[in-house]
Motif scaffolding. Sequence first.
Motif, PDB file in Angstrom:
ATOM      1  N   SER A   7       0.907  -1.036   0.160  1.00 57.72           N
ATOM      2  CA  SER A   7       0.036   0.194   0.081  1.00 57.72           C
ATOM      3  C   SER A   7       0.943   1.135  -0.211  1.00 57.72           C
ATOM      4  O   SER A   7       2.149   1.306   0.328  1.00 57.72           O
ATOM      5  CB  SER A   7      -1.089   0.051   1.158  1.00 57.72           C
ATOM      6  N   GLY A   8       0.201   2.329  -0.265  1.00 58.24           N
ATOM      7  CA  GLY A   8       1.117   3.672  -0.067  1.00 58.24           C
ATOM      8  C   GLY A   8       1.535   4.453  -1.401  1.00 58.24           C
ATOM      9  O   GLY A   8       2.022   5.499  -1.384  1.00 58.24           O
ATOM     10  N   SER A  21       4.115   0.686   2.104  1.00 57.39           N
ATOM     11  CA  SER A  21       4.169  -0.325   2.903  1.00 57.39           C
ATOM     12  C   SER A  21       3.975  -1.788   2.571  1.00 57.39           C
ATOM     13  O   SER A  21       3.315  -1.803   1.384  1.00 57.39           O
ATOM     14  CB  SER A  21       3.035   0.011   4.174  1.00 57.39           C
ATOM     15  N   CYS A  22       4.360  -2.936   3.160  1.00 56.87           N
ATOM     16  CA  CYS A  22       4.328  -4.111   2.792  1.00 56.87           C
ATOM     17  C   CYS A  22       4.166  -4.961   3.822  1.00 56.87           C
ATOM     18  O   CYS A  22       4.981  -5.034   4.990  1.00 56.87           O
ATOM     19  CB  CYS A  22       5.617  -4.494   1.719  1.00 56.87           C
ATOM     20  N   ALA A  23       3.198  -5.921   4.084  1.00 62.60           N
ATOM     21  CA  ALA A  23       2.904  -6.717   5.189  1.00 62.60           C
ATOM     22  C   ALA A  23       2.461  -8.175   4.820  1.00 62.60           C
ATOM     23  O   ALA A  23       1.447  -8.298   4.064  1.00 62.60           O
ATOM     24  CB  ALA A  23       2.169  -6.101   6.049  1.00 62.60           C
ATOM     25  N   PRO A  24       2.816  -9.034   5.284  1.00 60.69           N
ATOM     26  CA  PRO A  24       2.010 -10.472   4.882  1.00 60.69           C
ATOM     27  C   PRO A  24       0.647 -10.398   5.369  1.00 60.69           C
ATOM     28  O   PRO A  24       0.256  -9.764   6.258  1.00 60.69           O
ATOM     29  CB  PRO A  24       2.854 -11.400   5.920  1.00 60.69           C
ATOM     30  N   SER A  25      -0.235 -11.143   4.647  1.00 62.10           N
ATOM     31  CA  SER A  25      -1.689 -11.193   4.920  1.00 62.10           C
ATOM     32  C   SER A  25      -1.702 -12.063   6.227  1.00 62.10           C
ATOM     33  O   SER A  25      -3.000 -12.146   6.729  1.00 62.10           O
ATOM     34  CB  SER A  25      -2.400 -11.730   3.509  1.00 62.10           C
ATOM     35  N   GLU A  26      -0.779 -13.135   6.500  1.00 64.73           N
ATOM     36  CA  GLU A  26      -1.164 -13.869   7.852  1.00 64.73           C
ATOM     37  C   GLU A  26      -0.057 -13.397   8.698  1.00 64.73           C
ATOM     38  O   GLU A  26       1.058 -13.453   8.452  1.00 64.73           O
ATOM     39  CB  GLU A  26      -0.965 -15.199   7.269  1.00 64.73           C
ATOM     40  N   SER A  27      -0.356 -13.159   9.997  1.00 65.91           N
ATOM     41  CA  SER A  27       0.521 -13.012  11.117  1.00 65.91           C
ATOM     42  C   SER A  27       1.470 -13.844  11.272  1.00 65.91           C
ATOM     43  O   SER A  27       2.290 -13.635  12.135  1.00 65.91           O
ATOM     44  CB  SER A  27      -0.187 -12.358  12.224  1.00 65.91           C
ATOM     45  N   TYR A  93       6.152  -0.171  -8.220  1.00 73.49           N
ATOM     46  CA  TYR A  93       7.355  -0.530  -7.103  1.00 73.49           C
ATOM     47  C   TYR A  93       6.650  -2.091  -6.429  1.00 73.49           C
ATOM     48  O   TYR A  93       5.499  -2.043  -6.080  1.00 73.49           O
ATOM     49  CB  TYR A  93       7.368   0.372  -6.013  1.00 73.49           C
ATOM     50  N   TYR A  94       7.595  -2.904  -6.429  1.00 68.94           N
ATOM     51  CA  TYR A  94       7.084  -4.078  -6.003  1.00 68.94           C
ATOM     52  C   TYR A  94       8.034  -4.387  -4.669  1.00 68.94           C
ATOM     53  O   TYR A  94       9.386  -4.328  -4.496  1.00 68.94           O
ATOM     54  CB  TYR A  94       7.505  -5.543  -6.849  1.00 68.94           C
ATOM     55  N   CYS A  95       7.154  -5.128  -3.397  1.00 62.87           N
ATOM     56  CA  CYS A  95       8.273  -5.597  -2.369  1.00 62.87           C
ATOM     57  C   CYS A  95       8.397  -6.996  -2.580  1.00 62.87           C
ATOM     58  O   CYS A  95       7.710  -7.605  -3.088  1.00 62.87           O
ATOM     59  CB  CYS A  95       7.492  -4.996  -1.009  1.00 62.87           C
ATOM     60  N   HIS A  96       9.625  -7.446  -1.976  1.00 62.43           N
ATOM     61  CA  HIS A  96       9.877  -8.851  -2.042  1.00 62.43           C
ATOM     62  C   HIS A  96      10.404  -9.231  -0.643  1.00 62.43           C
ATOM     63  O   HIS A  96      10.890  -8.436   0.135  1.00 62.43           O
ATOM     64  CB  HIS A  96      10.897  -9.048  -2.987  1.00 62.43           C
ATOM     65  N   ALA A  97       9.848 -10.323  -0.080  1.00 64.27           N
ATOM     66  CA  ALA A  97      10.457 -10.641   1.076  1.00 64.27           C
ATOM     67  C   ALA A  97      10.724 -12.168   1.423  1.00 64.27           C
ATOM     68  O   ALA A  97       9.927 -13.111   0.724  1.00 64.27           O
ATOM     69  CB  ALA A  97       9.806 -10.010   2.228  1.00 64.27           C
ATOM     70  N   GLN A 115       2.180  -7.427  -4.878  1.00 63.33           N
ATOM     71  CA  GLN A 115       1.248  -7.285  -6.323  1.00 63.33           C
ATOM     72  C   GLN A 115       1.809  -6.118  -7.130  1.00 63.33           C
ATOM     73  O   GLN A 115       1.412  -5.770  -8.217  1.00 63.33           O
ATOM     74  CB  GLN A 115      -0.354  -6.975  -5.833  1.00 63.33           C
ATOM     75  N   GLY A 116       2.435  -5.322  -6.387  1.00 62.31           N
ATOM     76  CA  GLY A 116       2.832  -4.033  -7.054  1.00 62.31           C
ATOM     77  C   GLY A 116       1.911  -2.681  -6.938  1.00 62.31           C
ATOM     78  O   GLY A 116       0.580  -2.910  -6.808  1.00 62.31           O
ATOM     79  N   THR A 117       2.664  -1.615  -6.589  1.00 60.96           N
ATOM     80  CA  THR A 117       2.054  -0.495  -6.433  1.00 60.96           C
ATOM     81  C   THR A 117       2.426   0.659  -7.278  1.00 60.96           C
ATOM     82  O   THR A 117       3.597   0.743  -7.401  1.00 60.96           O
ATOM     83  CB  THR A 117       1.878   0.007  -5.084  1.00 60.96           C
ATOM     84  N   GLN A 118       1.414   1.440  -7.777  1.00 62.56           N
ATOM     85  CA  GLN A 118       2.011   2.510  -8.962  1.00 62.56           C
ATOM     86  C   GLN A 118       2.368   3.760  -8.396  1.00 62.56           C
ATOM     87  O   GLN A 118       1.389   4.076  -7.097  1.00 62.56           O
ATOM     88  CB  GLN A 118       0.829   2.830  -9.972  1.00 62.56           C
ATOM     89  N   VAL A 119       3.509   4.327  -8.635  1.00 63.31           N
ATOM     90  CA  VAL A 119       4.170   5.639  -8.091  1.00 63.31           C
ATOM     91  C   VAL A 119       4.133   6.662  -9.436  1.00 63.31           C
ATOM     92  O   VAL A 119       5.023   6.196 -10.234  1.00 63.31           O
ATOM     93  CB  VAL A 119       5.248   5.352  -7.272  1.00 63.31           C
TER      94      VAL A 119
END
Length: 123
Positions: A7-8, A21-27, A93-97, A115-119
């Motif tokens: 997001s963001g 921001s980038c976070a796993p969907s499961e804690s 922009y893509y996060c990877h972890a 999933q990628g977010t447009q900036v």
Amino acid sequence: QVQLVESGGGLVQAGGSLRLSCAPSESSFSIDIGDWSRQAPGKQRELVADIKTDGGTNYADSVKGRFTISRDNAKNTLYLQMNNLKPEDTAVYYCHAHLAVATSSGIKTFSYWGQGTQVTVSS
């Protein structure tokens, strides 16, 4: 199935700031190492910044001094703070972890992409 949720992104004028921001969907999955990359139209994907398990960071020359990658272990979230944005920063922009999870066989790590977010930075 666990996902990395980003997001963001958005539209900002040159000189402005955004925080991704980038976070796993499961804690139950926690972020170990992570990175952010970007891909502009017609260009190859570029690694922007990465953060190691010990918190060490690396940056592409094009963003040094303007971008900061960080990880909040309490919130289990990866961030990319982008300041003094330029039109050439426009990209998806893509996060990877690498996410760590406890299994019956011990701690396992798996690689995931967001999933990628447009900036978009306007001049």
